[in-house]
Write an enzyme that holds these catalytic residues in place. Structure first.
Site, PDB file in Angstrom:
ATOM      1  CG  ASN A 147      -1.831   1.159   1.311  1.00 53.33           C
ATOM      2  OD1 ASN A 147      -1.423   2.285   1.049  1.00 53.33           O
ATOM      3  ND2 ASN A 147      -3.075   0.935   1.689  1.00 53.33           N
ATOM      4  CG  ASP A 170      -3.036   4.749   0.529  1.00 53.90           C
ATOM      5  OD1 ASP A 170      -3.068   4.633  -0.712  1.00 53.90           O
ATOM      6  OD2 ASP A 170      -3.898   4.261   1.285  1.00 53.90           O
ATOM      7  CG  HIS A 171       1.076   6.346   4.732  1.00 47.89           C
ATOM      8  ND1 HIS A 171       0.171   7.331   5.070  1.00 47.89           N
ATOM      9  CD2 HIS A 171       0.596   5.200   5.258  1.00 47.89           C
ATOM     10  CE1 HIS A 171      -0.798   6.800   5.795  1.00 47.89           C
ATOM     11  NE2 HIS A 171      -0.564   5.505   5.914  1.00 47.89           N
ATOM     12  NE  ARG A 228       7.661  21.359   2.770  1.00 48.73           N
ATOM     13  CZ  ARG A 228       8.970  21.617   2.813  1.00 48.73           C
ATOM     14  NH1 ARG A 228       9.652  21.790   1.719  1.00 48.73           N
ATOM     15  NH2 ARG A 228       9.579  21.683   3.968  1.00 48.73           N
ATOM     16  CG  HIS A 271      -8.176   4.386   0.763  1.00 48.28           C
ATOM     17  ND1 HIS A 271      -8.357   4.283   2.122  1.00 48.28           N
ATOM     18  CD2 HIS A 271      -9.367   4.761   0.268  1.00 48.28           C
ATOM     19  CE1 HIS A 271      -9.608   4.573   2.423  1.00 48.28           C
ATOM     20  NE2 HIS A 271     -10.248   4.878   1.312  1.00 48.28           N
ATOM     21  NE  ARG A 322      -9.298   8.716   4.070  1.00 52.52           N
ATOM     22  CZ  ARG A 322      -9.467   7.840   5.063  1.00 52.52           C
ATOM     23  NH1 ARG A 322      -8.668   6.818   5.191  1.00 52.52           N
ATOM     24  NH2 ARG A 322     -10.419   8.003   5.940  1.00 52.52           N
ATOM     25  NE  ARG A 331      -7.480  11.647   5.263  1.00 51.87           N
ATOM     26  CZ  ARG A 331      -7.956  11.061   6.365  1.00 51.87           C
ATOM     27  NH1 ARG A 331      -7.189  10.265   7.073  1.00 51.87           N
ATOM     28  NH2 ARG A 331      -9.188  11.278   6.755  1.00 51.87           N
ATOM     29  CG  HIS A 332      -3.523   9.202   1.312  1.00 50.81           C
ATOM     30  ND1 HIS A 332      -4.406   8.517   0.527  1.00 50.81           N
ATOM     31  CD2 HIS A 332      -3.692   8.732   2.578  1.00 50.81           C
ATOM     32  CE1 HIS A 332      -5.079   7.662   1.271  1.00 50.81           C
ATOM     33  NE2 HIS A 332      -4.698   7.776   2.531  1.00 50.81           N
ATOM     34  CD  GLU A 352      -7.055   0.010   1.087  1.00 52.37           C
ATOM     35  OE1 GLU A 352      -7.267   1.045   1.737  1.00 52.37           O
ATOM     36  OE2 GLU A 352      -6.206  -0.829   1.421  1.00 52.37           O
ATOM     37  CB  THR A 402      -5.455   4.772   9.126  1.00 51.17           C
ATOM     38  OG1 THR A 402      -5.413   3.704   8.173  1.00 51.17           O
ATOM     39  CG2 THR A 402      -5.460   4.191  10.529  1.00 51.17           C
ATOM     40  CB  THR A 403      -9.410   1.984   7.090  1.00 52.73           C
ATOM     41  OG1 THR A 403      -8.972   2.565   5.872  1.00 52.73           O
ATOM     42  CG2 THR A 403     -10.773   1.368   6.917  1.00 52.73           C
ATOM     43  CD  GLU A 417      -7.372  -5.914   3.077  1.00 52.59           C
ATOM     44  OE1 GLU A 417      -7.559  -5.629   1.874  1.00 52.59           O
ATOM     45  OE2 GLU A 417      -6.636  -5.256   3.833  1.00 52.59           O
ATOM     46  CG  HIS A 452      -5.676  -1.546   9.274  1.00 41.68           C
ATOM     47  ND1 HIS A 452      -5.235  -0.875  10.371  1.00 41.68           N
ATOM     48  CD2 HIS A 452      -6.236  -0.629   8.465  1.00 41.68           C
ATOM     49  CE1 HIS A 452      -5.546   0.400  10.235  1.00 41.68           C
ATOM     50  NE2 HIS A 452      -6.144   0.589   9.089  1.00 41.68           N
ATOM     51  N   GLY A 453      -2.164  -2.603  10.078  1.00 39.46           N
ATOM     52  CA  GLY A 453      -1.326  -2.632  11.273  1.00 39.46           C
ATOM     53  C   GLY A 453      -0.262  -3.722  11.265  1.00 39.46           C
ATOM     54  N   GLY A 503       1.090  -1.313   4.388  1.00 43.40           N
ATOM     55  CA  GLY A 503       1.497   0.013   3.951  1.00 43.40           C
ATOM     56  C   GLY A 503       2.417   0.716   4.910  1.00 43.40           C
ATOM     57  CG  HIS A 504       2.226   3.512   8.962  1.00 43.22           C
ATOM     58  ND1 HIS A 504       2.994   3.297  10.084  1.00 43.22           N
ATOM     59  CD2 HIS A 504       2.143   4.859   8.814  1.00 43.22           C
ATOM     60  CE1 HIS A 504       3.350   4.456  10.592  1.00 43.22           C
ATOM     61  NE2 HIS A 504       2.830   5.420   9.846  1.00 43.22           N
TER      62      HIS A 504
HETATM   63  N1  PXP Z   1      -5.962  -2.870   4.209  1.00 45.67           N
HETATM   64  C1  PXP Z   1      -6.876  -1.869   4.237  1.00 45.67           C
HETATM   65  C2  PXP Z   1      -8.271  -2.182   3.822  1.00 45.67           C
HETATM   66  C3  PXP Z   1      -6.524  -0.566   4.625  1.00 45.67           C
HETATM   67  O1  PXP Z   1      -7.466   0.406   4.644  1.00 45.67           O
HETATM   68  C4  PXP Z   1      -5.186  -0.301   4.967  1.00 45.67           C
HETATM   69  C5  PXP Z   1      -4.788   1.096   5.357  1.00 45.67           C
HETATM   70  O2  PXP Z   1      -4.952   1.943   4.266  1.00 45.67           O
HETATM   71  C6  PXP Z   1      -4.262  -1.357   4.901  1.00 45.67           C
HETATM   72  C7  PXP Z   1      -4.677  -2.625   4.555  1.00 45.67           C
HETATM   73  C8  PXP Z   1      -2.822  -1.151   5.237  1.00 45.67           C
HETATM   74  O3  PXP Z   1      -2.693  -0.849   6.596  1.00 45.67           O
HETATM   75  P1  PXP Z   1      -1.278  -0.380   7.171  1.00 45.67           P
HETATM   76  O4  PXP Z   1      -0.961   0.922   6.507  1.00 45.67           O
HETATM   77  O5  PXP Z   1      -1.530  -0.268   8.629  1.00 45.67           O
HETATM   78  O6  PXP Z   1      -0.294  -1.443   6.796  1.00 45.67           O
END
Ligand code: PXP
Length: 235
Positions: A7, A9-10, A18, A43, A45, A49-50, A70, A100-101, A151, A190-191, A212-213
């Site tokens: 992912n 997004d970040h 910026r 994602h 949104r 935002r990103h 997403e 975040t979600t 998921e 997620h996480g 992602g993160h």
């Molecule tokens: N899966 C879904 C559905 C999400 O919304 C996210 C966060 O955007 C992720 C996975 C990835 O989560 P993380 O950034 O915590 O790894």
């Protein structure tokens, strides 16, 4: 072996800080694929935002593995998804205030509305995944809608400690089994990070992890020395 969807997004979060062109999430997608990622997740949104619309259209063109979009189950996002036709769309809940979600999508009781969106995506050749809590009622509802993927939200496991963490892991295992036995492909995310991923990656029925993160966080620090040395060489 579970596959990895990265992912990105970040990378876009950093760019938006910026409001310029750098860093470009398109470059991140190319590098993630060169490193072996099996898929790219982004994602779009409602508040942009990103990720921006331009990113999603370009990702569709350059991603050579598969693109997972997403999106919230809204008319606006449905329009974008049908125009872009990613390989798969993952429907997620979206609240403006959240960082975040947060929780999974509530599917049980909302089948009729969600089915309309899922049908339109599937008719446009976009596979559909529902991001849900590891909960049997949500799995049964996803099955009723007729999506090919779910998921499972791993955030509860990632945030738990001690016995609760063990229990969350067991719940994920059981719900992955249940979704698989209801004929759906099972992804999770997620996480997840470098310390907690192995226990989920080992689960028999989980096919793809979306992360992602933690990857973007490590990428910024792993590249720090080179970036500083490059700047010093110029100075
Ligand atoms: N899966 C879904 C559905 C999400 O919304 C996210 C966060 O955007 C992720 C996975 C990835 O989560 P993380 O950034 O915590 O790894």
């Amino acid at each position: 072996m579970a596959t990895l969807g990265v992912n990105i997004d970040h990378i876009a979060t950093l760019r938006q800080a910026r409001g310029g062109k750098e860093p470009d999430p398109i470059h991140a997608a190319v590098l993630a694929e060169l490193a072996g990622a099996h898929g790219i997740t982004a994602h779009l949104r409602e508040d942009r935002r990103h990720m921006q619309d331009r990113d999603i259209y370009l990702l569709k063109q350059i991603v050579s593995t598969h693109l997972n979009l997403e999106m919230a189950p809204t008319g606006e996002m449905l329009h974008v998804a049908i125009d872009v036709t990613p390989y798969i769309a993952t429907l997620v809940p979206e609240k403006r205030e959240e960082r975040t979600t947060e929780g999974g999508l509530i599917v049980a009781g909302k089948e009729r509305d969600l089915e309309k969106i899922c049908d339109q995506l599937q008719e446009s050749n976009v596979a559909v995944s529902l991001f849900i809590d590891p909960d049997i009622q949500q799995i049964k509802a996803a099955k009723r809608i007729g999506v090919s993927h779910v998921e499972l939200h791993t955030g509860y496991y990632a945030n738990a400690t001690g016995q609760a963490r063990h229990d969350e892991l067991q719940k994920l295992r059981e719900m992955a089994y249940a979704a698989n036995h209801n004929g759906m492909h099972v992804n999770a995310g997620h996480g997840l990070n470098y310390r907690n991923v192995s226990a989920v990656a080992d689960m028999e029925h989980i096919e793809e992890l979306n992360i992602g993160h933690s990857i973007i966080s490590r990428a910024t620090l792993a590249g720090m020395e080179t970036a500083v040395r490059d700047m010093l060489a110029l100075i």
